[in-house]
Design an enzyme around this catalytic site. Sequence first.
Site, PDB file in Angstrom:
ATOM      1  N   ASP A   1       0.845  -1.202   0.000  1.00  0.00           N
ATOM      2  CA  ASP A   1       0.000   0.000   0.000  1.00  0.00           C
ATOM      3  C   ASP A   1       0.879   1.251   0.000  1.00  0.00           C
ATOM      4  OD1 ASP A   1       0.844  -0.187   2.617  1.00  0.00           O
ATOM      5  OD2 ASP A   1      -1.140  -0.035   3.523  1.00  0.00           O
TER       6      ASP A   1
ATOM      7  N   ASP B   1      -1.058  -6.098  -0.325  1.00  0.00           N
ATOM      8  CA  ASP B   1      -1.361  -5.483   0.975  1.00  0.00           C
ATOM      9  C   ASP B   1      -2.858  -5.285   1.135  1.00  0.00           C
ATOM     10  OD1 ASP B   1       0.755  -5.109   2.680  1.00  0.00           O
ATOM     11  OD2 ASP B   1       1.317  -3.142   1.893  1.00  0.00           O
TER      12      ASP B   1
ATOM     13  N   LYS C   1      -1.112  -9.438   2.753  1.00  0.00           N
ATOM     14  CA  LYS C   1      -0.347  -8.985   3.920  1.00  0.00           C
ATOM     15  C   LYS C   1      -1.206  -7.995   4.715  1.00  0.00           C
ATOM     16  CE  LYS C   1       3.376  -6.062   3.637  1.00  0.00           C
ATOM     17  NZ  LYS C   1       2.880  -4.889   4.385  1.00  0.00           N
TER      18      LYS C   1
ATOM     19  N   GLU D   1       9.396  -4.222  10.084  1.00  0.00           N
ATOM     20  CA  GLU D   1       9.811  -2.927   9.524  1.00  0.00           C
ATOM     21  C   GLU D   1      10.369  -2.042  10.639  1.00  0.00           C
ATOM     22  OE1 GLU D   1       6.943  -0.966   7.002  1.00  0.00           O
ATOM     23  OE2 GLU D   1       8.144   0.857   6.901  1.00  0.00           O
TER      24      GLU D   1
HETATM   25  O1  KIV Z   1       3.606  -1.133   1.559  1.00  0.00           O
HETATM   26  C1  KIV Z   1       4.793  -1.505   1.566  1.00  0.00           C
HETATM   27  O2  KIV Z   1       5.588  -1.181   0.685  1.00  0.00           O
HETATM   28  C2  KIV Z   1       5.231  -2.342   2.665  1.00  0.00           C
HETATM   29  C3  KIV Z   1       6.708  -2.561   2.800  1.00  0.00           C
HETATM   30  C4  KIV Z   1       7.307  -1.355   3.399  1.00  0.00           C
HETATM   31  C5  KIV Z   1       6.996  -3.778   3.572  1.00  0.00           C
HETATM   32  O3  KIV Z   1       4.437  -2.776   3.440  1.00  0.00           O
END
Ligand code: KIV
Length: 279
Positions: free
Chosen positions: A44, A83, A113, A182
């Site tokens: 995201d 995401d 995720k 993270e």
């Molecule tokens: O949205 C994203 O790019 C992420 C990464 C920072 C792991 O969740």
Amino acid sequence: MKQTVQTLQAKKERGEKISMLTCYDYSTAKLMDNAGLDMLLVGDSLGNVILGYEDTISVTMEDMIHHTAAVARGTKNAMVVADMPFLSYQTSVHDAVLNAGRLMKEGRAGAVKLEGGQVVCEQIRAIVNASIPVVAHLGLTPQSINTLGGFKVQAKTLDAARQLIVDAKAVEAAGAFSVVFECVPEKLAELVTSMLSIPTIGIGAGAGCDGQVLVYQDMLGMFSDFKSKFVKRFADVGTIMNEAFKSYKEEIQNGTFPAQENCFSIEDDIIEQLKKELD
Ligand code: KIV
């Protein structure tokens, strides 16, 4: 070789590192897949690097499905992880399963995720029960930026480090097949990695994780709004693009582009005939 939950788990067991980059479109997905990356994350973060928002809060399910489908069309072997955007899973277990299902069905993701530990374990369990692989995300969770108080390193105190361990064990027990850390101190990420049987993927979490992820615009020098300490610039594509855009403009202005080899031909007598008809 097609990456699956099982091949990624086997990599952890063999001590082989997992490579992941964010990806948001078809052409880039093809390049990354050809380069042999294990996982492509339709993060995201597209809110920041593609749509120009200051955070990820405004990203919608429609944005995620649209970009995930494009990445999936360009990918043969890597696992595509999508995401779950803000408020697509926090609201209820029902919403979580439905929205994870949409990312699989309409976006053709291979996994989803979501951010959070213990508090989202009910959602993780239900999504996994619907046969959808889940990656968890702990440490700095950008969807909680308004309660975290900014983009900063997490789990530095004893209590916060203990909570990270509790959360990591909880998401593993709930069925997540992998977890992203993270902005977590490297020694803590290494310790938790050794405590989990599922692979950990770090971003700003040091080399002790089972794999690494970066936002691709960051590692290619294409995004200059901000640069985190954990980013390594592997190429300066931003400068190359800038030079190319300038040359393009110059060549249009000075008539060098388009050249003969960039043009399509037609028989001269057709043009002559047309000119006569137009006189
Ligand atoms: O949205 C994203 O790019 C992420 C990464 C920072 C792991 O969740």
